[in-house]
Design a protein around this motif. Structure first.
Motif, PDB file in Angstrom:
ATOM      1  N   ASP A  31       3.800   2.020  -3.850  1.00  0.00           N
ATOM      2  CA  ASP A  31       3.370   1.611  -2.514  1.00  0.00           C
ATOM      3  C   ASP A  31       2.148   2.439  -2.127  1.00  0.00           C
ATOM      4  OD1 ASP A  31       5.526  -0.223  -2.015  1.00  0.00           O
ATOM      5  OD2 ASP A  31       6.835   1.504  -1.712  1.00  0.00           O
ATOM      6  N   GLY A  32       0.968   1.891  -2.329  1.00  0.00           N
ATOM      7  CA  GLY A  32      -0.257   2.600  -1.979  1.00  0.00           C
ATOM      8  C   GLY A  32      -0.559   2.413  -0.503  1.00  0.00           C
ATOM      9  N   GLN A  33      -0.700   3.517   0.192  1.00  0.00           N
ATOM     10  CA  GLN A  33      -0.966   3.457   1.625  1.00  0.00           C
ATOM     11  C   GLN A  33      -2.469   3.559   1.868  1.00  0.00           C
ATOM     12  OE1 GLN A  33       1.498   6.710   2.885  1.00  0.00           O
ATOM     13  NE2 GLN A  33       3.284   5.395   3.111  1.00  0.00           N
ATOM     14  N   VAL A  34      -2.978   2.593   2.610  1.00  0.00           N
ATOM     15  CA  VAL A  34      -4.388   2.571   2.992  1.00  0.00           C
ATOM     16  C   VAL A  34      -4.441   3.112   4.415  1.00  0.00           C
ATOM     17  CG1 VAL A  34      -6.422   1.120   3.334  1.00  0.00           C
ATOM     18  CG2 VAL A  34      -4.786   0.573   1.512  1.00  0.00           C
ATOM     19  N   ARG A  35      -5.221   4.176   4.593  1.00  0.00           N
ATOM     20  CA  ARG A  35      -5.229   4.890   5.873  1.00  0.00           C
ATOM     21  C   ARG A  35      -6.552   4.725   6.613  1.00  0.00           C
ATOM     22  NH1 ARG A  35      -0.764   8.073   6.397  1.00  0.00           N
ATOM     23  NH2 ARG A  35       0.473   8.291   4.515  1.00  0.00           N
ATOM     24  N   THR A  37      -8.184   7.024   8.258  1.00  0.00           N
ATOM     25  CA  THR A  37      -9.053   8.176   8.010  1.00  0.00           C
ATOM     26  C   THR A  37      -8.687   8.787   6.658  1.00  0.00           C
ATOM     27  OG1 THR A  37      -7.521   9.668   9.139  1.00  0.00           O
ATOM     28  CG2 THR A  37      -9.296   8.716  10.471  1.00  0.00           C
ATOM     29  N   PRO A  38      -9.579   9.559   6.042  1.00  0.00           N
ATOM     30  CA  PRO A  38      -9.275  10.176   4.756  1.00  0.00           C
ATOM     31  C   PRO A  38      -8.367  11.396   4.909  1.00  0.00           C
ATOM     32  CG  PRO A  38     -11.515  10.715   5.396  1.00  0.00           C
ATOM     33  CD  PRO A  38     -10.975   9.767   6.430  1.00  0.00           C
ATOM     34  N   SER A  39      -7.114  11.139   5.272  1.00  0.00           N
ATOM     35  CA  SER A  39      -6.127  12.192   5.480  1.00  0.00           C
ATOM     36  C   SER A  39      -4.742  11.601   5.315  1.00  0.00           C
ATOM     37  CB  SER A  39      -6.269  12.765   6.895  1.00  0.00           C
ATOM     38  OG  SER A  39      -5.157  13.563   7.226  1.00  0.00           O
ATOM     39  N   PHE A  40      -3.811  12.397   4.769  1.00  0.00           N
ATOM     40  CA  PHE A  40      -2.439  11.917   4.652  1.00  0.00           C
ATOM     41  C   PHE A  40      -1.805  11.703   6.018  1.00  0.00           C
ATOM     42  CE2 PHE A  40      -2.681  13.913   0.360  1.00  0.00           C
ATOM     43  CZ  PHE A  40      -2.436  12.757  -0.358  1.00  0.00           C
ATOM     44  N   LEU A  41      -2.406  12.229   7.049  1.00  0.00           N
ATOM     45  CA  LEU A  41      -1.893  12.055   8.402  1.00  0.00           C
ATOM     46  C   LEU A  41      -2.577  10.911   9.138  1.00  0.00           C
ATOM     47  CD1 LEU A  41      -1.634  15.819   9.372  1.00  0.00           C
ATOM     48  CD2 LEU A  41       0.150  14.326   8.467  1.00  0.00           C
ATOM     49  N   GLY A  42      -3.543  10.251   8.486  1.00  0.00           N
ATOM     50  CA  GLY A  42      -4.230   9.120   9.100  1.00  0.00           C
ATOM     51  C   GLY A  42      -3.298   7.928   9.270  1.00  0.00           C
ATOM     52  N   LYS A  43      -3.561   7.132  10.282  1.00  0.00           N
ATOM     53  CA  LYS A  43      -2.756   5.938  10.552  1.00  0.00           C
ATOM     54  C   LYS A  43      -2.826   4.984   9.359  1.00  0.00           C
ATOM     55  CE  LYS A  43      -2.528   1.953  13.610  1.00  0.00           C
ATOM     56  NZ  LYS A  43      -3.204   1.209  14.659  1.00  0.00           N
ATOM     57  N   ILE A  44      -1.680   4.442   8.968  1.00  0.00           N
ATOM     58  CA  ILE A  44      -1.627   3.477   7.869  1.00  0.00           C
ATOM     59  C   ILE A  44      -2.086   2.121   8.388  1.00  0.00           C
ATOM     60  CG2 ILE A  44      -0.122   2.286   6.227  1.00  0.00           C
ATOM     61  CD1 ILE A  44       1.641   4.837   6.251  1.00  0.00           C
ATOM     62  N   GLY A  71      -9.219  -8.213   2.692  1.00  0.00           N
ATOM     63  CA  GLY A  71     -10.257  -7.752   3.597  1.00  0.00           C
ATOM     64  C   GLY A  71      -9.933  -6.462   4.337  1.00  0.00           C
ATOM     65  N   VAL A  72      -8.673  -5.995   4.259  1.00  0.00           N
ATOM     66  CA  VAL A  72      -8.312  -4.734   4.909  1.00  0.00           C
ATOM     67  C   VAL A  72      -9.069  -3.605   4.230  1.00  0.00           C
ATOM     68  CG1 VAL A  72      -6.431  -3.092   5.330  1.00  0.00           C
ATOM     69  CG2 VAL A  72      -6.030  -5.539   5.590  1.00  0.00           C
ATOM     70  N   SER A  73      -9.630  -2.720   5.050  1.00  0.00           N
ATOM     71  CA  SER A  73     -10.425  -1.619   4.525  1.00  0.00           C
ATOM     72  C   SER A  73      -9.898  -0.304   5.077  1.00  0.00           C
ATOM     73  CB  SER A  73     -11.886  -1.816   4.924  1.00  0.00           C
ATOM     74  OG  SER A  73     -12.685  -0.793   4.404  1.00  0.00           O
ATOM     75  N   GLY A  74      -9.892   0.731   4.236  1.00  0.00           N
ATOM     76  CA  GLY A  74      -9.427   2.045   4.670  1.00  0.00           C
ATOM     77  C   GLY A  74      -9.525   3.031   3.516  1.00  0.00           C
ATOM     78  N   TRP A  75      -8.831   4.142   3.646  1.00  0.00           N
ATOM     79  CA  TRP A  75      -8.922   5.238   2.677  1.00  0.00           C
ATOM     80  C   TRP A  75      -7.642   5.382   1.874  1.00  0.00           C
ATOM     81  CZ3 TRP A  75     -13.470   7.868   2.131  1.00  0.00           C
ATOM     82  CH2 TRP A  75     -14.425   7.682   3.121  1.00  0.00           C
TER      83      TRP A  75
END
Length: 158
Positions: A31-35, A37-44, A71-75
């Motif tokens: 389960d790859g989480q796209v966040r 912000t580039p942080s494990f605490l960033g909103k998924i 089309g979802v984009s994140g870190w």
């Protein structure tokens, strides 16, 4: 007539350069989480599944800015990505195939031999592993805990 042709050629070259700069990687975790912000605490903001291809744009430290097919984009953290294509086949001679969870574990080196060794050394009890998989945390509580301890999250494992 010459200027519009030159402008078109330049635009075409820039488009090709941008397309060449983006690379495709595969998700190497279940389960790859796209966040956000580039942080494990960033909103998924999205999820990617094992073996899914993602387009990688910029990179920042241990993080890559990805775009999912929808089309979802994140870190995503680089540890969840690989440059190789992942096979989603259960191979020959297997009955019923394998689950995505089993594929992700195999991709991380958890083989039948590793499982047998764990089973021998822990009496066949996977309850501790199952309990760890069920652990959930509230990001706000985690941030408060880190703050109380004077720890500033830096966005990735070192």
């Amino acid at each position: 007539m010459r200027k519009p042709a030159m402008a078109f050629a330049l635009a075409l070259c820039l488009t090709c350069a941008v397309a060449a700069a983006a690379k495709v990687m595969s998700v190497s975790v279940r389960d790859g989480q796209v966040r956000e912000t580039p942080s494990f605490l960033g909103k998924i903001v999205g999820k990617a599944t094992y073996g899914q291809s993602v387009d990688v744009g910029q990179e920042q430290g241990d993080w890559a800015k990805v775009t999912l097919p929808g089309g979802v984009s994140g870190w995503m953290h680089r540890s969840a990505l690989t440059t190789g294509k992942l096979a989603l086949s259960s191979g020959q001679g297997t009955a019923g195939g394998v689950s995505g969870k089993e594929m992700a574990l195999a991709g991380k080196g958890f083989s039948a031999e590793v499982e047998a060794d764990y089973r021998r050394s822990h009496g066949g009890d996977f309850a501790a592993v199952d309990a760890m998989e069920r652990i959930k945390y509230d990001p706000a509580q985690l941030l408060a805990f880190l703050s109380q301890g004077g720890i500033k999250p830096q966005g990735g494992a070192k």
